[in-house]
Design a protein around this motif. Structure first.
Motif, PDB file in Angstrom:
ATOM      1  N   PHE A   1       9.140  -9.234  11.472  1.00 53.83           N
ATOM      2  CA  PHE A   1       8.948  -8.652  10.096  1.00 53.83           C
ATOM      3  C   PHE A   1       9.068  -9.793   9.362  1.00 53.83           C
ATOM      4  O   PHE A   1      10.158 -10.564   9.481  1.00 53.83           O
ATOM      5  CB  PHE A   1       9.631  -7.601  10.102  1.00 53.83           C
ATOM      6  CG  PHE A   1       8.904  -6.439  10.559  1.00 53.83           C
ATOM      7  CD1 PHE A   1       8.738  -4.870  10.299  1.00 53.83           C
ATOM      8  CD2 PHE A   1       9.869  -6.088  11.811  1.00 53.83           C
ATOM      9  CE1 PHE A   1       7.881  -3.650  10.036  1.00 53.83           C
ATOM     10  CE2 PHE A   1       8.525  -4.853  12.307  1.00 53.83           C
ATOM     11  CZ  PHE A   1       8.030  -3.218  12.466  1.00 53.83           C
ATOM     12  N   SER A   2       7.717  -9.951   8.448  1.00 54.70           N
ATOM     13  CA  SER A   2       8.405 -10.930   7.347  1.00 54.70           C
ATOM     14  C   SER A   2       9.006  -9.984   6.190  1.00 54.70           C
ATOM     15  O   SER A   2       9.173  -9.113   5.315  1.00 54.70           O
ATOM     16  CB  SER A   2       6.998 -11.059   6.222  1.00 54.70           C
ATOM     17  OG  SER A   2       6.894 -11.827   5.212  1.00 54.70           O
ATOM     18  N   MET A   3      10.565 -11.382   5.526  1.00 52.69           N
ATOM     19  CA  MET A   3      10.536 -10.130   4.641  1.00 52.69           C
ATOM     20  C   MET A   3      10.462 -10.999   2.895  1.00 52.69           C
ATOM     21  O   MET A   3      11.195 -11.156   2.547  1.00 52.69           O
ATOM     22  CB  MET A   3      12.527 -11.135   4.269  1.00 52.69           C
ATOM     23  CG  MET A   3      13.244 -10.581   6.254  1.00 52.69           C
ATOM     24  SD  MET A   3      12.660  -8.810   5.819  1.00 52.69           S
ATOM     25  CE  MET A   3      13.981  -7.880   7.581  1.00 52.69           C
ATOM     26  N   ALA A   4       9.264 -12.073   2.984  1.00 53.82           N
ATOM     27  CA  ALA A   4       8.881 -12.007   1.708  1.00 53.82           C
ATOM     28  C   ALA A   4       7.718 -11.226   1.004  1.00 53.82           C
ATOM     29  O   ALA A   4       8.577 -10.716   0.106  1.00 53.82           O
ATOM     30  CB  ALA A   4       6.803 -13.173   1.868  1.00 53.82           C
ATOM     31  N   GLY A   5       7.775  -9.759   1.650  1.00 60.23           N
ATOM     32  CA  GLY A   5       7.851  -8.518   0.082  1.00 60.23           C
ATOM     33  C   GLY A   5       6.579  -8.108   0.557  1.00 60.23           C
ATOM     34  O   GLY A   5       6.133  -8.377   1.212  1.00 60.23           O
TER      35      GLY A   5
ATOM     36  N   PHE B   1       0.225  -6.579  15.497  1.00 62.56           N
ATOM     37  CA  PHE B   1       0.033  -7.096  13.004  1.00 62.56           C
ATOM     38  C   PHE B   1       0.997  -7.347  13.202  1.00 62.56           C
ATOM     39  O   PHE B   1       1.919  -6.751  13.308  1.00 62.56           O
ATOM     40  CB  PHE B   1      -1.144  -6.669  12.391  1.00 62.56           C
ATOM     41  CG  PHE B   1      -0.543  -5.341  13.040  1.00 62.56           C
ATOM     42  CD1 PHE B   1       0.200  -4.762  11.655  1.00 62.56           C
ATOM     43  CD2 PHE B   1      -0.536  -4.227  13.476  1.00 62.56           C
ATOM     44  CE1 PHE B   1       1.017  -3.045  10.868  1.00 62.56           C
ATOM     45  CE2 PHE B   1      -0.118  -2.626  13.478  1.00 62.56           C
ATOM     46  CZ  PHE B   1       0.669  -2.460  11.934  1.00 62.56           C
ATOM     47  N   GLU B   2       0.587  -8.239  11.533  1.00 60.74           N
ATOM     48  CA  GLU B   2       1.595  -9.049  11.217  1.00 60.74           C
ATOM     49  C   GLU B   2       1.742  -8.454   9.524  1.00 60.74           C
ATOM     50  O   GLU B   2       0.790  -8.342   9.236  1.00 60.74           O
ATOM     51  CB  GLU B   2       2.416 -10.232  10.981  1.00 60.74           C
ATOM     52  CG  GLU B   2       2.189 -10.875  12.383  1.00 60.74           C
ATOM     53  CD  GLU B   2       2.641 -12.300  12.295  1.00 60.74           C
ATOM     54  OE1 GLU B   2       2.021 -12.435  11.723  1.00 60.74           O
ATOM     55  OE2 GLU B   2       3.218 -12.536  13.975  1.00 60.74           O
ATOM     56  N   GLY B   3       2.644  -8.547   8.574  1.00 63.56           N
ATOM     57  CA  GLY B   3       2.579  -8.419   6.826  1.00 63.56           C
ATOM     58  C   GLY B   3       1.703  -9.675   6.649  1.00 63.56           C
ATOM     59  O   GLY B   3       1.397 -10.694   7.498  1.00 63.56           O
ATOM     60  N   GLY B   4       1.212  -9.400   5.629  1.00 66.98           N
ATOM     61  CA  GLY B   4      -0.023 -10.280   5.535  1.00 66.98           C
ATOM     62  C   GLY B   4       0.239 -11.511   4.707  1.00 66.98           C
ATOM     63  O   GLY B   4       1.129 -11.182   4.095  1.00 66.98           O
TER      64      GLY B   4
ATOM     65  N   SER C   1      11.018  -4.431   1.057  1.00 73.60           N
ATOM     66  CA  SER C   1      10.042  -2.979   0.940  1.00 73.60           C
ATOM     67  C   SER C   1       8.341  -3.625   1.697  1.00 73.60           C
ATOM     68  O   SER C   1       7.591  -2.201   2.127  1.00 73.60           O
ATOM     69  CB  SER C   1       9.840  -3.369  -1.150  1.00 73.60           C
ATOM     70  OG  SER C   1       9.368  -4.088  -1.027  1.00 73.60           O
ATOM     71  N   GLY C   2       9.054  -4.757   1.706  1.00 68.63           N
ATOM     72  CA  GLY C   2       7.533  -4.804   2.372  1.00 68.63           C
ATOM     73  C   GLY C   2       7.877  -4.288   4.115  1.00 68.63           C
ATOM     74  O   GLY C   2       6.691  -3.978   4.699  1.00 68.63           O
TER      75      GLY C   2
ATOM     76  N   ALA D   1       6.831  -0.773   3.954  1.00 71.35           N
ATOM     77  CA  ALA D   1       5.203  -0.572   4.117  1.00 71.35           C
ATOM     78  C   ALA D   1       5.027  -0.862   5.605  1.00 71.35           C
ATOM     79  O   ALA D   1       4.115  -0.444   5.640  1.00 71.35           O
ATOM     80  CB  ALA D   1       4.888  -1.195   2.930  1.00 71.35           C
ATOM     81  N   ASP D   2       5.115  -2.716   6.325  1.00 69.34           N
ATOM     82  CA  ASP D   2       4.186  -2.639   7.517  1.00 69.34           C
ATOM     83  C   ASP D   2       5.124  -1.131   8.433  1.00 69.34           C
ATOM     84  O   ASP D   2       3.969  -1.402   9.467  1.00 69.34           O
ATOM     85  CB  ASP D   2       5.076  -3.894   8.090  1.00 69.34           C
ATOM     86  CG  ASP D   2       4.318  -5.110   6.889  1.00 69.34           C
ATOM     87  OD1 ASP D   2       3.077  -4.667   6.477  1.00 69.34           O
ATOM     88  OD2 ASP D   2       4.688  -5.719   6.493  1.00 69.34           O
ATOM     89  N   LEU D   3       6.622  -1.001   8.045  1.00 72.28           N
ATOM     90  CA  LEU D   3       6.234  -0.052   8.917  1.00 72.28           C
ATOM     91  C   LEU D   3       5.786   0.849   9.317  1.00 72.28           C
ATOM     92  O   LEU D   3       5.873   2.059  10.331  1.00 72.28           O
ATOM     93  CB  LEU D   3       8.589   0.725   8.434  1.00 72.28           C
ATOM     94  CG  LEU D   3       8.951   1.191  10.263  1.00 72.28           C
ATOM     95  CD1 LEU D   3       9.429   0.528  10.958  1.00 72.28           C
ATOM     96  CD2 LEU D   3      10.443   1.504   9.301  1.00 72.28           C
TER      97      LEU D   3
END
Length: 559
Positions: free
Chosen positions: A414-418, A477-480, A517-518, A521-523
Motif C-alpha cells: 500500500f502507498s503511504m503517500a496519502g 490495483f494500487e493507490g493512484g 488515510s490513503g 481509502a484503498d482498503l
C-alpha cells in the motif's frame, strides 16, 4: 465417425453456450450494491508494526521470522472470525529449496591471449545457482551476447536461432525489444512489458537452450529499479521450488552485471555495447560471440524446507462451494545488504506487511458485515520475493478448485503517500473484473486509470499472475498517482523516494508518522470489489482476445 462428429459438435456447442452464458450473466447481472462496514485502521497499524519488528528478521521463508509470522497470522485470522482453510488446517506446506551462495569468487573475463579482467561480487555483479549442488564452477565458458534472449515463435522472433549455447555463458538484455516505444504498439506490446521481458523468463529460456550460465545486463530504466535492489535481492539466501531433478535442468549459474561492467566486457571484445543493444531491438538480430570466456566459482549451502501459505475462509451463506479470493504475500527478504548504519534487516513494512495486514482487516470487515453468498478465502502466501513461489504452488495445488474460484483481488504494498483522486489499475482492460472495480471506484468518488509505467512489468511481478496464468480472473490495483494534496508531482516524488531509499532495503520500516488515510481509502475499494464478487451469481471472465481467456473457458466448460 458420424456419431463421434455429432458428439464433438454438440460438445463444442455446449462449450460455446456456457461461455456466452458466463459473459451474458456478467452483462445482465446488476452489480450488487454493497455498504462498507467500518474497517479498522488500528488493525492495519498493529499488524504492520508487529510484522516489521526486527525480531521477525525480515520474514524470510524458512526462518524464525516465518515461524513467528505464521503463528501471528493464524492468531489474527482466528480472532477475525475465519475458519481454517485447508481441510481443518490453517496452513498449506510449500516445498522449497534454500540455497545460499558462499565464498563467491570474482568474475573473471579473459580474452584468447589469457589477459583477464576481474569484477567484484556485490558491487559489480551478483550470482547464484538454481542447482542443488555443493559447489558451482564456471570455468572458461565462452561468452555470447543473445540480445533479449527471447524465443517467441508467434512473433517470428528467436534470439537463439542457429545457436548452440551448451556450456556457454549467455549475456542478455533486460526487458523486451520495444521497451522504449512511445505507445503500446509493437511486436512486444510497445511500451508495456510482456512476460518475455521479465528476468525470470530470461533465465528459464537460457536453461531450455542448455546454457551453462546466464548474465543479465542491469539497466535502471528497463529493469525498473536500481542496482541496490538487485544487490540486496541476490546476495542473500535464495528460495526455489523443489524439483524432481534437483535443478539439474537449470543453468549452473544465473546472475546480473552492472551496465558499466558490460561496457568494459564488450570493449574488450572489440564491440560497442550501445550499438549491439540497439541492433538487438530489431527483428532478425543475430547473436554475437564475444571471443571471451567467463570464470567464477562459489559454494552452496543447501536446505530443503517446507514454507507455509496461511489460509483462512469465511463460508458463504448461499453458495459456499463458490470462492472469492484475497491474496497478499507475507514474506520479505530477511537479512540483506546492510545500510550505512549497519542495519541488515529488510523489514518489509510496506512490502508487504501492509498487504498482509489488509487480509486481517478485511476479514474482520467481512465477518462484521455477515457472511456473503459466496465463500471468501483469505490467502497469505510465502516466497513472493523469490519468484511468486507460494502463490504458484497454491494455484497448481489449490485447496479450493480453480474452476470454482470466481476471481480474486491481490494486494501488494500500500502507498503511504496519502489519499489519491484516482487509482492505478495494473492490467486494466484485461478482464470483466474492471466492471466491478469501476463500480467500486465510482462509489468512492475515484477514477480508475491505466498504470502510467507499463514498461516496468508490474503485471508479472506479484501474486495475481500465478492465478491469471491458470485462468482465474484477478484484479490488482494500487493507490493512484494523482494525490489529493500535491497532485501527480507529489505522487511521483513519493514513489521515487520509496524506490530509491526503502524498496527492498533496510529502510522499509514502520513509521509512527505515517498518514494512513490513503491506505484506508484503498482498503475500502478492496472491500467493495471482493464483496460485490461474493454477492453476485455472475462469473466474470477475461475479455475476448486476452491471453488467459482460453484456459478460463476450458476450466468453466460444463459448469
Amino acid at each position: 465417425m458420424r456419431i463421434l462428429t455429432l458428439a464433438v459438435a454438440s460438445a463444442l456447442m455446449l462449450s460455446t453456450a456456457c461461455k456466452q452464458m458466463d459473459d451474458e450473466a456478467v452483462k445482465a447481472s446488476a452489480l450488487p450494491e454493497v455498504s462498507v462496514p467500518e474497517l479498522s485502521e488500528q488493525t492495519m497499524k498493529d499488524v504492520v508494526k508487529e510484522l516489521s519488528l526486527d525480531s521477525y528478521e525480515g520474514r524470510a521463508p524458512g526462518s524464525v521470522g516465518e515461524e513467528k509470522t505464521v503463528a501471528y497470522l493464524i492468531d489474527r485470522f482466528k480472532k477475525a472470525g475465519l475458519e481454517p482453510g485447508n481441510n481443518g488446517s490453517w496452513t498449506q506446506d510449500v516445498p522449497l529449496v534454500e540455497i545460499t551462495a558462499k565464498n563467491v569468487s570474482a568474475l573473471s573475463i579473459a580474452d584468447k591471449s589469457g589477459k583477464a579482467m576481474s569484477f567484484a561480487y556485490g558491487s559489480e555483479f551478483v550470482v547464484g545457482s538454481y542447482r542443488e549442488t555443493p559447489k558451482t564452477k564456471i570455468d572458461q565458458s565462452e561468452m555470447i551476447f543473445v540480445g533479449h534472449g527471447i524465443v517467441a515463435p508467434e512473433k517470428g522472433w528467436n534470439d537463439y536461432e542457429g545457436l548452440d549455447v551448451k556450456g556457454k555463458t549467455v549475456v542478455i538484455m533486460v526487458n523486451d525489444p520495444d521497451f522504449d516505444a512511445a505507445d503500446l504498439t509493437g511486436d512486444f506490446g510497445g511500451k508495456a512489458m510482456t512476460y518475455y521481458g521479465r528476468w525470470t523468463y530470461k533465465f528459464e529460456e537460457a536453461a531450455r537452450q542448455g546454457a551453462a550460465a546466464a548474465l543479465i545486463i542491469h539497466d535502471d530504466a528497463p529493469a525498473a529499479y536500481g542496482w541496490n535492489v538487485v544487490n540486496s535481492s541476490w546476495t542473500g539466501t535464495q528460495f526455489l521450488a523443489q524439483s524432481k531433478d534437483a535443478g539439474a535442468s537449470q543453468t549452473a549459474a544465473n546472475g546480473w552485471i552492472q551496465k558499466d561492467v558490460a561496457k568494459e566486457i564488450f570493449a574488450a571484445a572489440g564491440q560497442d555495447l550501445d550499438k549491439q543493444m540497439a541492433a538487438a531491438k530489431k527483428k532478425g538480430f543475430k547473436a554475437v560471440p564475444l571471443g571471451l570466456t567467463a570464470s567464477l566459482s562459489f559454494d552452496n549451502d543447501i536446505a530443503r524446507k517446507a514454507s507455509k501459505n496461511v489460509v483462512g475462509v469465511l463460508k458463504g451463506a448461499k453458495r459456499p462451494e463458490e470462492y472469492v479470493l484475497y491474496t497478499a504475500h507475507w514474506d520479505h527478504l530477511g537479512r540483506c545488504t546492510a545500510a550505512a548504519d549497519g542495519d541488515d534487516i529488510c523489514n518489509g513494512a510496506v512490502d508487504n506487511a501492509t498487504g498482509t495486514a489488509a487480509l486481517v482487516a478485511l476479514a474482520e470487515g467481512f465477518k462484521k458485515a455477515g457472511a456473503p453468498d459466496r465463500s471468501v478465502v483469505f490467502l497469505a502466501v510465502t516466497a513472493e520475493e523469490s519468484g511468486l513461489l507460494g502463490s504458484k504452488f497454491y494455484a497448481e495445488n489449490p485447496v479450493f478448485p480453480l474452476s470454482q474460484t470466481v476471481g480474486g483481488v491481490n494486494m501488494d504494498a500500500f502507498s503511504m503517500a496519502g489519499p489519491a483522486k484516482n487509482l492505478t489499475v495494473i492490467g486494466k482492460g484485461k478482464s470483466q473484473l474492471d466492471d466491478y472495480l469501476n463500480a467500486a471506484a465510482k462509489a468512492e468518488g475515484r477514477t480508475p486509470e491505466m498504470e502510467p509505467t507499463p514498461e516496468k512489468g508490474f503485471y508479472y511481478r506479484s501474486d495475481h499472475f500465478s492465478f491469471a496464468k491458470l485462468g482465474v480472473p484477478m484484479v490488482y490495483f494500487e493507490g493512484g498517482d494523482d494525490l489529493v494534496t500535491g497532485g501527480k508531482e507529489a505522487a511521483k516524488a513519493a514513489a521515487e523516494d520509496y524506490e530509491k531509499n526503502r524498496y527492498h532495503a533496510p529502510g522499509d520500516e514502520y513509521d509512527e508518522a505515517w498518514d494512513w488515510s490513503g491506505v484506508m481509502a484503498d482498503l475500502r475499494l478492496y472491500y467493495r470489489v471482493g464483496r460485490m464478487l461474493a454477492m453476485t451469481d455472475a462469473w466474470p471472465n477475461w475479455n475476448d482476445g486476452d491471453e488467459f481467456r482460453a484456459i478460463r473457458d476450458k476450466s468453466r466448460d460444463g459448469k
